[in-house]
Motif scaffolding. Sequence first.
Motif, PDB file in Angstrom:
ATOM      1  N   ASP A   9       0.832  -1.211   0.000  1.00 55.47           N
ATOM      2  CA  ASP A   9       0.000   0.000   0.000  1.00 55.47           C
ATOM      3  C   ASP A   9       0.861   1.252   0.000  1.00 55.47           C
ATOM      4  OD1 ASP A   9      -2.221  -1.561  -0.022  1.00 55.47           O
ATOM      5  OD2 ASP A   9      -2.590  -1.445   2.140  1.00 55.47           O
ATOM      6  N   TYR A  12       2.386   1.765  -3.366  1.00 59.49           N
ATOM      7  CA  TYR A  12       1.382   2.244  -4.313  1.00 59.49           C
ATOM      8  C   TYR A  12       1.142   3.747  -4.145  1.00 59.49           C
ATOM      9  CZ  TYR A  12      -3.152   2.781  -6.602  1.00 59.49           C
ATOM     10  OH  TYR A  12      -4.177   3.203  -7.396  1.00 59.49           O
ATOM     11  N   VAL A  13       1.069   4.201  -2.880  1.00 58.32           N
ATOM     12  CA  VAL A  13       0.855   5.625  -2.610  1.00 58.32           C
ATOM     13  C   VAL A  13       2.025   6.450  -3.115  1.00 58.32           C
ATOM     14  CG1 VAL A  13       0.621   7.357  -0.777  1.00 58.32           C
ATOM     15  CG2 VAL A  13      -0.671   5.219  -0.648  1.00 58.32           C
ATOM     16  N   LYS A  15       4.076   5.676  -5.465  1.00 58.56           N
ATOM     17  CA  LYS A  15       4.068   5.665  -6.922  1.00 58.56           C
ATOM     18  C   LYS A  15       3.064   6.676  -7.468  1.00 58.56           C
ATOM     19  CE  LYS A  15       3.614   2.543 -10.865  1.00 58.56           C
ATOM     20  NZ  LYS A  15       3.326   1.136 -11.300  1.00 58.56           N
ATOM     21  N   LYS A  16       1.897   6.756  -6.815  1.00 56.44           N
ATOM     22  CA  LYS A  16       0.882   7.717  -7.239  1.00 56.44           C
ATOM     23  C   LYS A  16       1.383   9.151  -7.071  1.00 56.44           C
ATOM     24  CE  LYS A  16      -2.866   5.707  -8.739  1.00 56.44           C
ATOM     25  NZ  LYS A  16      -3.409   6.036 -10.081  1.00 56.44           N
ATOM     26  N   LEU A  17       2.006   9.416  -5.931  1.00 57.21           N
ATOM     27  CA  LEU A  17       2.543  10.760  -5.692  1.00 57.21           C
ATOM     28  C   LEU A  17       3.609  11.117  -6.729  1.00 57.21           C
ATOM     29  CD1 LEU A  17       2.850  10.751  -1.782  1.00 57.21           C
ATOM     30  CD2 LEU A  17       1.199  12.006  -3.170  1.00 57.21           C
ATOM     31  N   LYS A  18       4.434  10.135  -7.084  1.00 62.22           N
ATOM     32  CA  LYS A  18       5.472  10.377  -8.095  1.00 62.22           C
ATOM     33  C   LYS A  18       4.842  10.705  -9.441  1.00 62.22           C
ATOM     34  CE  LYS A  18       9.439   8.200 -10.351  1.00 62.22           C
ATOM     35  NZ  LYS A  18      10.265   6.964 -10.449  1.00 62.22           N
ATOM     36  N   ASN A  19       3.779   9.970  -9.788  1.00 66.10           N
ATOM     37  CA  ASN A  19       3.098  10.224 -11.069  1.00 66.10           C
ATOM     38  C   ASN A  19       2.474  11.613 -11.098  1.00 66.10           C
ATOM     39  OD1 ASN A  19       3.774   7.695 -12.039  1.00 66.10           O
ATOM     40  ND2 ASN A  19       1.851   6.741 -11.354  1.00 66.10           N
ATOM     41  N   VAL A  20       1.895  12.021  -9.937  1.00 67.03           N
ATOM     42  CA  VAL A  20       1.321  13.364  -9.874  1.00 67.03           C
ATOM     43  C   VAL A  20       2.402  14.415 -10.039  1.00 67.03           C
ATOM     44  CG1 VAL A  20       0.171  15.015  -8.347  1.00 67.03           C
ATOM     45  CG2 VAL A  20      -0.651  12.650  -8.470  1.00 67.03           C
ATOM     46  N   TYR A  21       3.528  14.213  -9.357  1.00 60.68           N
ATOM     47  CA  TYR A  21       4.650  15.153  -9.442  1.00 60.68           C
ATOM     48  C   TYR A  21       5.156  15.258 -10.877  1.00 60.68           C
ATOM     49  CZ  TYR A  21       9.424  16.871  -8.919  1.00 60.68           C
ATOM     50  OH  TYR A  21      10.601  17.565  -9.046  1.00 60.68           O
TER      51      TYR A  21
END
Length: 325
Positions: A9, A12-13, A15-21
């Motif tokens: 988890d 995953y979080v 990775k999501k933050l990296k994608n947003v950045y």
Amino acid sequence: MEKHTEEVDLFYVLKKLKNVYLGWLARGYHAVQFLKKYWIALAIMIVAGHFAGKFWQQSQRPKRQAVMIVQNNFGSSSYVYDAVEILNIKCKQIDETFLEQLGLNTETPEILDIVIEPVVSVNDLLKVSEPNDRNIDTYISRIDIEEDLMVSEIFYPQYHYHKITVTTNTPDSRVLDKILAYLNSNENFNTIKEVVIAETDLRIERNNKTIELIDALFSEYSGKNEAEAVVSNDLNIPTIRINNTNLHQLVEKKTELIAENEELMTERTKYGSIVAVVNSPRLVMTAEFLDKKGTLIPIGLLLVFFGFFWLKGLYLKGKKHASAA
């Protein structure tokens, strides 16, 4: 197993933050590239829009506003409110016949807007109410709940002062004089004015004679130094006997009459007209947001420019998805 799930988890979080950045970095890069590509067009729109807005603003007559605090005499409040409303309507309709009668410009309206509202005062309501009138207590208790209650039309005649706000496009303050001349031109109230002035003068005169009578009464009493003195007069006032028991009553009466005369003489100075101005109104330029055309026009041009490319992007995305389907 639970620890492994928590690690997944967390991964995953992150990775999501990296994608947003990375997404924001990409948008920033595209924005910089867009500005580099179109900076000349943007600069032209900003500069040209600013000067065009300034020119447009200077070509228009700036708005000015004045506030007149007035006292409506002789019970004329209802008439004055109606007259102001009629004047406002006629000016917006550019009724040439009506405006010409008032000496106002019939080609370019001088009065853009005129409104009147009461200067709300609970004390004014208390002065005209009976001491045991429970309605006033009810009204006061409802002020916080119903803010519009105190500016209801039923209270207009009770308020001592009223505020007339005039919006105009002329720097000539004589427009205020024309408005007052119009409000003070009612023949019926001018007749009432003469009657009220005569009655007020007579009342002041009678009060002064009564004060003189009381002073004479005290002089008679103190001169004789007797337990009782009698003074008669030619003012059709019954003969008054003064003794030690009613001295304080005469003093109170004299004080009351003096206070009443002061109030009457103060009001008498405002009885020269139906609508008396009690402040010194001045026309001052208004600073409304929509008047800042030197700023609004460049912003509008930029919004249209960016909006065009945003809609173009939506169109291309839609076309791409339609082709893929």
